[in-house]
Design an enzyme around this catalytic site. Structure first.
Site, PDB file in Angstrom:
ATOM      1  N   ASP A   1       0.845  -1.192   0.000  1.00  0.00           N
ATOM      2  CA  ASP A   1       0.000   0.000   0.000  1.00  0.00           C
ATOM      3  C   ASP A   1       0.884   1.246   0.000  1.00  0.00           C
ATOM      4  O   ASP A   1       2.011   1.223   0.520  1.00  0.00           O
ATOM      5  CB  ASP A   1      -0.896   0.039   1.248  1.00  0.00           C
ATOM      6  CG  ASP A   1      -1.964  -1.046   1.237  1.00  0.00           C
ATOM      7  OD1 ASP A   1      -2.186  -1.643   0.166  1.00  0.00           O
ATOM      8  OD2 ASP A   1      -2.556  -1.286   2.299  1.00  0.00           O
ATOM      9  N   ARG A   2       0.358   2.324  -0.524  1.00  0.00           N
ATOM     10  CA  ARG A   2       1.121   3.573  -0.610  1.00  0.00           C
ATOM     11  C   ARG A   2       1.657   4.009   0.754  1.00  0.00           C
ATOM     12  O   ARG A   2       2.794   4.475   0.873  1.00  0.00           O
ATOM     13  CB  ARG A   2       0.234   4.669  -1.201  1.00  0.00           C
ATOM     14  CG  ARG A   2       0.942   5.998  -1.379  1.00  0.00           C
ATOM     15  CD  ARG A   2       0.028   7.034  -2.000  1.00  0.00           C
ATOM     16  NE  ARG A   2       0.710   8.309  -2.151  1.00  0.00           N
ATOM     17  CZ  ARG A   2       0.149   9.396  -2.659  1.00  0.00           C
ATOM     18  NH1 ARG A   2      -1.097   9.359  -3.071  1.00  0.00           N
ATOM     19  NH2 ARG A   2       0.836  10.516  -2.761  1.00  0.00           N
TER      20      ARG A   2
END
EC number: 5.4.99.-
Length: 314
Positions: free
Chosen positions: A144-145
Site C-alpha cells: 500500500d502507498r
C-alpha cells in the site's frame, strides 16, 4: 505544456527472457511516461505491429518476435523535474540488495509502488529512471502507498515468473510490524475472516469482512506491549488488499494512524506523540532465490519516526 517526440519508428526483437510478457506491459517499459490509455490506442489502431501483423493488448510475446514501435508524442508532465530527480536520488539509499536478477528496496511510506490513480510517478518509475540501462524492471508484489518496507523488483522475466509461483504457493515469508490500539492478547495467534473488496464512486478502495468475501488469514505475534498499544508482528498467509489493516480492525485493534480503518481517538493520541503516518512496515522477507538456488532473507529497519514513537510509548 510542451510536447515532444518520444522516439522515431523503431523495431525491437524480443529476447528469450521476455517470452510470455504481455505486449502492453512491454510497451510500458519501452515508452516510459506514456499514459496507459495512449498505449492501448496505438495498439488498437494497428500502429504497433508484431511480425508485421496487428495484435491485441493482451498478446503475449514470443522469443524472436519483431515489434514495430511508432513515434509517440507525449505532453510533458506538470511534475517539476527537480521533484522527480529528488525522488530518484533518494531512492538509491533505500536499496537493500541488488544483483543481476533482482532488487530489494525499503519502500518509503507515502510513495505509491507505481504511477496511476492521479499519480504520474511511483517507485517502479523511479527505479527505471535510476537504472536507465536496465531493459526489464517489474514489481514482484505490492505494498500500500502508506505502508513502508521490503519490496522485491525483478530484473529478469524468468525471475519474475519464479517469484510469482512462490507467492502463489505461499512459500514467500513476509513479516510486517504494526502498532495497534489496545492490548493484543498473547493467546491470539491468528485472524481468519473473509474479505470483500469494494470500489467507491470516488475510486477509493475499501475492504470489509463479509461472509461472501475471499478466505483470508493473518497470523500474529506480540513483540512489545505498552500501556494503550501493542507492537505486533503480522504474517499474512493470504495476500488480499488491505488484509492486515482490516484484520487488525476486525480483531478490535486497529493500526495506528490508519486513515481508512483506524480509531480516531487512538490516532490523535499517536499524532500527539509525533506519529504522522500509518504504523505498518514490511520488515522482513524470506524466499528462494532461483539463481542462487538458496533461501535468502532481507530486513528493512524501521524509519526514525516509527522508532521514536516506540521510544515515547515505552
Amino acid at each position: 505544456m510542451k510536447a515532444e517526440n518520444n522516439q522515431q519508428v523503431r523495431f525491437v526483437t524480443v529476447e528469450p527472457d521476455l517470452q510470455g510478457q504481455r505486449i502492453d506491459n512491454f510497451l510500458r517499459t519501452q515508452l516510459k511516461g506514456v499514459p496507459k490509455s495512449l498505449l492501448y490506442r496505438i495498439v488498437r489502431k494497428g500502429e504497433v505491429r508484431v511480425n508485421k501483423k496487428r495484435i491485441k493488448p493482451e498478446y503475449k510475446l514470443q522469443s524472436g518476435d519483431i515489434i514495430r514501435i511508432p513515434p509517440v508524442r507525449v505532453a510533458e508532465s506538470n511534475d517539476a523535474p527537480s521533484v522527480k530527480l529528488n525522488k530518484v536520488a533518494t531512492l538509491e539509499s533505500h536499496i537493500l540488495y541488488e544483483d543481476d536478477y533482482l532488487l530489494v528496496v525499503n519502500k518509503p511510506s507515502g510513495m505509491a509502488v507505481h504511477g496511476g490513480s492521479g499519480l504520474s510517478f511511483g517507485l517502479i518509475e523511479a527505479l527505471r529512471a535510476l537504472r536507465p540501462g536496465q531493459k526489464f524492471l517489474e514489481l514482484v508484489h505490492r505494498l500500500d502507498r502508506d505502508t513502508s518496507g521490503v519490496l522485491m523488483v525483478a530484473k529478469k522475466r524468468s525471475v519474475l515468473k519464479n517469484l510469482h509461483e512462490q507467492l502463489r504457493d505461499k512459500t514467500v515469508d513476509k513479516r510486517y510490524l504494526a502498532l495497534v490500539n489496545g492490548q493484543w492478547p498473547e493467546s491470539r495467534f491468528k485472524v481468519k475472516a473473509p474479505l470483500n473488496k469494494n470500489t467507491l464512486q470516488s475510486g477509493e478502495r475499501m475492504v470489509s469482512v463479509h461472509p461472501d468475501g475471499k478466505p483470508s488469514e493473518t497470523r500474529y505475534k506480540v513483540m512489545q506491549s505498552f500501556k494503550n498499544a501493542t507492537l505486533v508482528e503480522a504474517f499474512p498467509v493470504t495476500g488480499r488488499t488491505h488484509q492486515i489493516r482490516v484484520h487488525c480492525q476486525y480483531a478490535g485493534h486497529p493500526i495506528a494512524c490508519d486513515d481508512k480503518y483506524g480509531d480516531k481517538e487512538f490516532d490523535q493520541h499517536m499524532r500527539d506523540l509525533g506519529l504522522n503516518r500509518l504504523f505498518l512496515h514490511a520488515h522482513r522477507i524470506s524466499f528462494y532465490h532461483p539463481k542462487k538456488e538458496a533461501t535468502v532473507s532481507f530486513e528493512a529497519p524501521l524509519e526514525s519516526s516509527l522508532q521514536q514513537c516506540l521510544v515515547k510509548l515505552a
